[in-house]
Write an enzyme that holds these catalytic residues in place. Structure first.
Site, PDB file in Angstrom:
ATOM      1  N   GLU A  36      -6.003   5.420  13.220  1.00 36.50           N
ATOM      2  CA  GLU A  36      -7.048   4.581  13.804  1.00 36.50           C
ATOM      3  C   GLU A  36      -7.784   5.220  14.973  1.00 36.50           C
ATOM      4  O   GLU A  36      -8.791   4.674  15.443  1.00 36.50           O
ATOM      5  CB  GLU A  36      -6.487   3.213  14.234  1.00 36.50           C
ATOM      6  N   ILE A  53      -5.694  -8.357  15.464  1.00 30.90           N
ATOM      7  CA  ILE A  53      -4.310  -8.674  15.828  1.00 30.90           C
ATOM      8  C   ILE A  53      -3.440  -7.423  15.918  1.00 30.90           C
ATOM      9  O   ILE A  53      -2.478  -7.383  16.693  1.00 30.90           O
ATOM     10  CB  ILE A  53      -3.703  -9.711  14.847  1.00 30.90           C
ATOM     11  N   ASP A  54      -3.759  -6.365  15.148  1.00 28.98           N
ATOM     12  CA  ASP A  54      -2.999  -5.118  15.247  1.00 28.98           C
ATOM     13  C   ASP A  54      -3.062  -4.527  16.647  1.00 28.98           C
ATOM     14  O   ASP A  54      -2.158  -3.784  17.052  1.00 28.98           O
ATOM     15  CB  ASP A  54      -3.526  -4.080  14.249  1.00 28.98           C
ATOM     16  N   ARG A  77       0.826  -1.200   0.000  1.00 30.70           N
ATOM     17  CA  ARG A  77       0.000   0.000   0.000  1.00 30.70           C
ATOM     18  C   ARG A  77       0.866   1.259   0.000  1.00 30.70           C
ATOM     19  O   ARG A  77       2.019   1.243   0.422  1.00 30.70           O
ATOM     20  CB  ARG A  77      -0.929   0.004   1.219  1.00 30.70           C
ATOM     21  N   TYR A  97      -1.135   4.634  10.474  1.00 27.95           N
ATOM     22  CA  TYR A  97      -1.649   3.682  11.452  1.00 27.95           C
ATOM     23  C   TYR A  97      -0.533   3.377  12.438  1.00 27.95           C
ATOM     24  O   TYR A  97       0.572   3.012  12.037  1.00 27.95           O
ATOM     25  CB  TYR A  97      -2.096   2.378  10.773  1.00 27.95           C
ATOM     26  N   LEU A 126     -13.025  -4.323  18.901  1.00 28.25           N
ATOM     27  CA  LEU A 126     -12.088  -3.194  18.901  1.00 28.25           C
ATOM     28  C   LEU A 126     -12.448  -2.211  19.993  1.00 28.25           C
ATOM     29  O   LEU A 126     -13.606  -1.822  20.134  1.00 28.25           O
ATOM     30  CB  LEU A 126     -12.110  -2.471  17.550  1.00 28.25           C
ATOM     31  N   ASP A 160     -22.362  -9.444  19.784  1.00 29.59           N
ATOM     32  CA  ASP A 160     -21.922  -8.106  20.158  1.00 29.59           C
ATOM     33  C   ASP A 160     -22.604  -7.741  21.469  1.00 29.59           C
ATOM     34  O   ASP A 160     -23.617  -8.345  21.835  1.00 29.59           O
ATOM     35  CB  ASP A 160     -22.268  -7.078  19.074  1.00 29.59           C
ATOM     36  N   VAL A 215      -8.879 -10.440  13.200  1.00 31.05           N
ATOM     37  CA  VAL A 215      -8.693  -9.140  12.554  1.00 31.05           C
ATOM     38  C   VAL A 215      -8.239  -8.088  13.566  1.00 31.05           C
ATOM     39  O   VAL A 215      -7.769  -7.025  13.185  1.00 31.05           O
ATOM     40  CB  VAL A 215      -9.993  -8.705  11.844  1.00 31.05           C
ATOM     41  N   MET A 243      -3.813  -7.321   6.791  1.00 31.13           N
ATOM     42  CA  MET A 243      -4.683  -8.006   5.836  1.00 31.13           C
ATOM     43  C   MET A 243      -4.999  -7.172   4.592  1.00 31.13           C
ATOM     44  O   MET A 243      -4.934  -7.684   3.473  1.00 31.13           O
ATOM     45  CB  MET A 243      -5.977  -8.451   6.521  1.00 31.13           C
ATOM     46  N   SER A 285     -11.018  -1.372   7.600  1.00 36.24           N
ATOM     47  CA  SER A 285     -11.860  -2.329   8.313  1.00 36.24           C
ATOM     48  C   SER A 285     -12.843  -2.991   7.359  1.00 36.24           C
ATOM     49  O   SER A 285     -13.134  -4.190   7.476  1.00 36.24           O
ATOM     50  CB  SER A 285     -12.613  -1.620   9.437  1.00 36.24           C
TER      51      SER A 285
END
Length: 369
Positions: free
Chosen positions: A118, A269-270, A15, A94, A240, A198, A267, A301, A134
């Site tokens: 973020e 993991i960051d 990117r 990020y 998150l 959720d 997702v 990802m 996302s």
């Protein structure tokens, strides 16, 4: 202002923080743009494409840092890049510092201004610079999970949408935010059975209104998670807390109840991951197994679909980059509360409350007025 775009060096990260159309926006406002050589080549933007719209190409990252005041990037700065930062630099990228203690330490020592994509907010309390990635990651989570369900990849051999006479597979999505809702839409589109969990009842009501009996919605209690993952072929972790470490929602004990060859896609993991057994992976080696359960924990990802991701990211970031450059850093942060919410590190201090609480460091409030 002098703006530099840093080329990414993370494994299989293609990117780019600026594309030629973004350079046009900045140059038209009278700013000088430096592009590190090869910034966009992997996704079809040559150095000449940038030169033709007014950017200057520089050969090395060291030269880029020397020439630039505002540095833009996609992923967190590497340790070597952190060592190049000074008090005169602002970096906009990020960061995900809750999971990166070494980068956090070096950013503080540099006394640079570090603004995280973020944690920038909008008028609706959303995260507009996190949202496009996302969306990409949510959609990819199901496609990647399907890939590793293949028996040739040590998966269970389940076809998620089934065939006539054979039931479709089960997908469990934990978290119904932007990542989760995109994972849910993709899984339903493929034809899987979907359970969404959720703690926000409004989010669950919206899913119920949108999908009706195509989806099962559950309040995200520990018991509901345990029962849902036991039935799942793919589990997507999409929880998150902005700026903070992700909560461990799926425990190692729960893995023992899952079907062998099922896939966990983390997702989050960051931000440290929301499965107890998660650890970051890359596209070079994207999965590992624990108790026969495949873990997919690629930390970048969206980099797998780098051209789509780059354009989507630039669409979201360029108005903020223009504002920082036009007004100057301090004035932009003083006048735009949402941009100030992106500020994580300033003058050697942690200035984002959730980040400070997450890493156990003092929070320091800063006022630019």
């Amino acid at each position: 202002m002098k703006i530099g775009a840093i080329k990414e060096t993370k494994v299989h990260e293609y990117r780019a923080s600026l594309i030629p159309s973004s350079v046009i926006e900045l140059v038209q406002h009278g700013h000088t743009v430096f592009i590190q050589k090869g910034l966009g080549e992997a996704i079809g933007f040559s150095d000449n494409d940038y030169k033709n719209v007014g950017a200057t190409i520089v050969d090395t990252v060291e030269e880029l840092f020397q020439k630039s005041e505002l540095l833009v990037k996609v992923k967190e700065p590497t340790l070597d890049e952190c060592l190049l930062l000074t008090k005169s630099h602002t970096i906009f990228t990020y960061l995900h510092l809750a999971a990166l203690p070494e980068q956090t330490k070096l950013l503080k020592e540099s006394k640079s201004t570090a603004i995280a994509y973020e944690t920038v907010t909008d008028n609706n309390g959303r995260l507009p610079l996190l949202a496009p990635m996302s969306e990409v990651a949510g959609r990819l989570s199901i496609l990647s999970g399907c890939q590793f369900l293949l028996k040739s990849n040590n998966g269970s051999g389940v076809l998620l949408n089934g065939v006539p006479g054979v039931a479709q597979g089960n997908v469990c999505v934990i978290g119904a935010g932007v990542v989760g809702s995109n994972a849910i839409a993709t899984a339903i589109g493929i034809g899987a059975k979907v359970v969404a969990l959720d703690r926000n009842m409004n989010s669950l009501r919206q899913l119920d209104a949108l999908y009706g009996n195509k989806i099962t919605t559950l309040y995200s209690s520990k018991d509901a998670i345990a029962k849902s993952v036991a039935e799942a072929d793919i589990v997507v972790g999409a929880a998150l807390i902005p700026g903070a470490k992700a909560t461990k929602l799926v425990t190692k004990e729960m893995l023992k109840t899952m079907k062998k060859g099922s896939v966990l896609v983390d997702v989050s993991i960051d931000q440290g991951g929301c499965f107890e057994t998660s650890k970051p992976t890359s596209y070079d080696n994207p999965v590992f197994e624990v108790d026969g359960i495949i873990h997919y924990c690629v930390a970048n990802m969206p980099g797998g679909v780098a051209k789509t991701s780059t354009i989507a990211l630039n669409n979201a970031t360029i108005p903020f980059i223009v504002e920082l450059a036009n007004k100057g850093i301090s004035k932009a942060l003083a006048e735009n509360t949402h941009l100030k919410n992106g500020l994580n590190v300033y003058n050697g201090k942690i200035v984002h409350k959730q980040l400070a609480e997450s890493i156990g460091e003092p929070f320091v409030s800063v006022d630019f007025n």
